[in-house]
Design an enzyme around this catalytic site. Sequence first.
Site, short mmCIF file in Angstrom:
data_model
loop_
_atom_site.label_atom_id
_atom_site.label_comp_id
_atom_site.label_asym_id
_atom_site.label_seq_id
_atom_site.Cartn_x
_atom_site.Cartn_y
_atom_site.Cartn_z
N GLY A 171 2.95 -3.53 -3.33
CA GLY A 171 3.42 -2.78 -4.49
C GLY A 171 2.94 -1.35 -4.43
N GLY A 405 15.55 25.43 21.58
CA GLY A 405 14.81 25.45 20.33
C GLY A 405 13.41 24.90 20.50
N ALA A 406 13.30 23.95 21.42
CA ALA A 406 11.99 23.31 21.61
C ALA A 406 10.96 24.34 22.06
CB ALA A 406 12.12 22.19 22.61
C1 HXC Z 1 -4.89 -11.37 -10.39
C2 HXC Z 1 -4.75 -12.32 -8.33
C3 HXC Z 1 -3.79 -11.38 -7.92
C4 HXC Z 1 -3.40 -10.38 -8.87
C5 HXC Z 1 -4.16 -12.69 -6.28
N1 HXC Z 1 -4.93 -13.12 -7.28
N2 HXC Z 1 -3.44 -11.63 -6.66
N3 HXC Z 1 -5.30 -12.33 -9.54
N4 HXC Z 1 -3.98 -10.43 -10.07
N5 HXC Z 1 -2.52 -9.45 -8.57
C6 HXC Z 1 -5.85 -14.25 -7.25
C7 HXC Z 1 -5.12 -15.57 -7.18
O1 HXC Z 1 -4.77 -16.02 -8.46
C8 HXC Z 1 -6.18 -16.46 -6.55
O2 HXC Z 1 -7.10 -16.82 -7.55
C9 HXC Z 1 -6.89 -15.53 -5.61
O3 HXC Z 1 -6.60 -14.20 -6.07
C10 HXC Z 1 -6.38 -15.65 -4.19
O4 HXC Z 1 -4.96 -15.53 -4.19
P1 HXC Z 1 -4.02 -16.55 -3.38
O5 HXC Z 1 -2.65 -16.37 -3.94
O6 HXC Z 1 -4.63 -17.91 -3.38
O7 HXC Z 1 -4.15 -15.95 -1.92
P2 HXC Z 1 -3.05 -15.93 -0.77
O8 HXC Z 1 -2.38 -17.27 -0.69
O9 HXC Z 1 -3.74 -15.43 0.44
O10 HXC Z 1 -1.95 -14.89 -1.23
C11 HXC Z 1 -2.32 -13.51 -1.35
C12 HXC Z 1 -1.17 -12.76 -2.08
C13 HXC Z 1 -0.85 -13.47 -3.41
C14 HXC Z 1 0.06 -12.76 -1.17
C15 HXC Z 1 -1.63 -11.33 -2.25
O11 HXC Z 1 -2.05 -13.68 -4.12
C16 HXC Z 1 0.07 -12.67 -4.28
O12 HXC Z 1 1.30 -12.66 -4.06
N6 HXC Z 1 -0.48 -12.01 -5.28
C17 HXC Z 1 0.25 -11.21 -6.20
C18 HXC Z 1 0.71 -9.97 -5.49
C19 HXC Z 1 1.42 -9.03 -6.41
O13 HXC Z 1 2.62 -9.21 -6.71
N7 HXC Z 1 0.66 -8.07 -6.98
C20 HXC Z 1 1.19 -7.14 -7.89
C21 HXC Z 1 1.86 -6.08 -7.03
S1 HXC Z 1 2.53 -4.82 -8.03
P3 HXC Z 1 -7.85 -18.24 -7.56
O14 HXC Z 1 -8.54 -18.21 -8.85
O15 HXC Z 1 -6.78 -19.26 -7.42
O16 HXC Z 1 -8.77 -18.18 -6.38
C22 HXC Z 1 1.31 -3.74 -8.06
C23 HXC Z 1 1.64 -2.58 -8.88
C24 HXC Z 1 0.78 -1.43 -8.55
O17 HXC Z 1 0.31 -3.86 -7.48
C25 HXC Z 1 1.40 -0.22 -9.16
C26 HXC Z 1 0.63 0.99 -8.82
C27 HXC Z 1 1.33 2.21 -9.29
#
Ligand code: HXC
Length: 515
Positions: A171, A405-406
């Site tokens: 993201g 040009g290069a």
């Molecule tokens: C809160 C989160 C989290 C998040 C992961 N966790 N991402 N908690 N907020 N964004 C937690 C999970 O609940 C889990 O907790 C632990 O971290 C490990 O995650 P898993 O999913 O078990 O790990 P994995 O299978 O390795 O997958 C990793 C991942 C997945 C691919 C990153 O967690 C995921 O898709 N997360 C969400 C990604 C996402 O969409 N983020 C928002 C992006 S938008 P437990 O308690 O079960 O251990 C963004 C906007 C930014 O970031 C804007 C800036 C301008």
Amino acid sequence: MQEGMEKFIRLLREKKAIAGGSEKDIATQHGKGRLTARERIELLFDPDSFNEIDSLVVPRYDSYMGGKKSRYGDGCITGFGLVNGRQVFAAAQDASVMGGSLGEMHANKIVKAMRMALQYGCPFVAINDSGGARIQEGVDSLGGYAKIFDANCEASGVIPQISVIMGPCAGGAVYSPGLTDFVFMTDNSYMFITGPEVVKAVMQEEVSFDDLGGGRVHAQASGVSHFLDKDDASCLAHVRELLTFLPSNVQEDPPYREPVDDPERRCTELLDIVPVDPHQPYDVRKVIASISDDGRFFEVHELWAPNLVVALSRLNGYVVGIVANQPQVLAGCIDIKASIKAAHFIRICDAYNIPIVTLQDVPGFLPGRDQEYGGIIRNGARMIYAYSEATVPKLMVILRKSYGGAYCVMSSKGLRGDLLYAWPNAEIAVMGAEGAVNILFREDVKKAADPAARRKELVADYEAKFNTPYIAASRGLIDDIIEPQDTRRALVRGLEMTLSKRERHIPRKHGISPM
Ligand code: HXC
């Protein structure tokens, strides 16, 4: 110890022990082939030199965490320490705590460390391994990212900023790395704006994490990453090596290293490395190795736009940035990617007081619709702007071809190149002989009794008259013609003369660099 103190120390130790992930979370992280944040910090810094700050920070609202007790540190380690004996600040996201997700306090810690790095003039290294914006903290988390981006922009060109991606970086989180000077990725990491689920929903396309934004994709296809390493340990060793070439901040010169190599060393191998036949390819990295101290250099952006090589190296102990056409890929033509690669590297060198050495062997810009539609005009202009804007010493050697040009856009006299040399076999002209004869003598050739023989004669005549470095030398457009084996000596002497260069721009708010 005086009576009563012990219990305070015990309490502090107990609190500090509740930092980082649980044993189970750490095992999960290891199971993914990745190290924890603390292990990474240990590898980045010199032994026993790291000093953590904000280790007792916790998120504002525990209740957000789904009933889980929050860990001290809020999923991110920040602090300062020594890398190769010099002060560096770092932040390492800890995927074993809530997936390394970024909440308000986690962001505040990073911003604080960045601002301290800026205040004290130290490089900043951010190790990313995070699920992105912490979902439970909503807009507080998004606001945290914005503050990080702002700090990245403020620090840009003042202190070196290095991003290291060692897990997910998804993201808007990708924009902090996108704003920094250098991005490292491991084979086991990925970065993307929109994940596979979004791609599937919107584009009806199945893509894997790796396919969409794995380390190799960004090192080879997008160019977002400058380095690709196989694992966490080799990547952090690579970061440490990069730091040996960079000053701590804009006010300093890059680290001088007492040379062992002879500055006057003759590079006789150069007489054979570059073929005299302009159609023969060769690997320009052999030329870079030949002229560099101890034959060593540090390549940047190695897998992206390989028709141009950029590298950090040393000449008689002084760090230089080398920009070289690579004749073994696309004949060394300049295309959009090569222009962007060169422009970025030149700006880095200029920002951090690193003199630029250009090695030219270029038949021109890559022709074709793809290049025109893709904006080679605007993107090629970036390289010109970067060379013109650079106030560091600019040295250049024309190894063979310097066409069209290069010729103009790469460190020429018109762009205030300081010392320009050419080898005696150099060809400096508007275009190659074949093309020139086709345009200038079309009728002449057509009317000739033997057109092929006439063409050959005209090509030979053009080559003798124009495809030499002597016209450029006669106009002072190059400073001298040198024998190939003297290249290192000429560059070392030239560099040492130009090190005292001080050039200032006319005051303005900022130029409008092509984007
Ligand atoms: C809160 C989160 C989290 C998040 C992961 N966790 N991402 N908690 N907020 N964004 C937690 C999970 O609940 C889990 O907790 C632990 O971290 C490990 O995650 P898993 O999913 O078990 O790990 P994995 O299978 O390795 O997958 C990793 C991942 C997945 C691919 C990153 O967690 C995921 O898709 N997360 C969400 C990604 C996402 O969409 N983020 C928002 C992006 S938008 P437990 O308690 O079960 O251990 C963004 C906007 C930014 O970031 C804007 C800036 C301008």
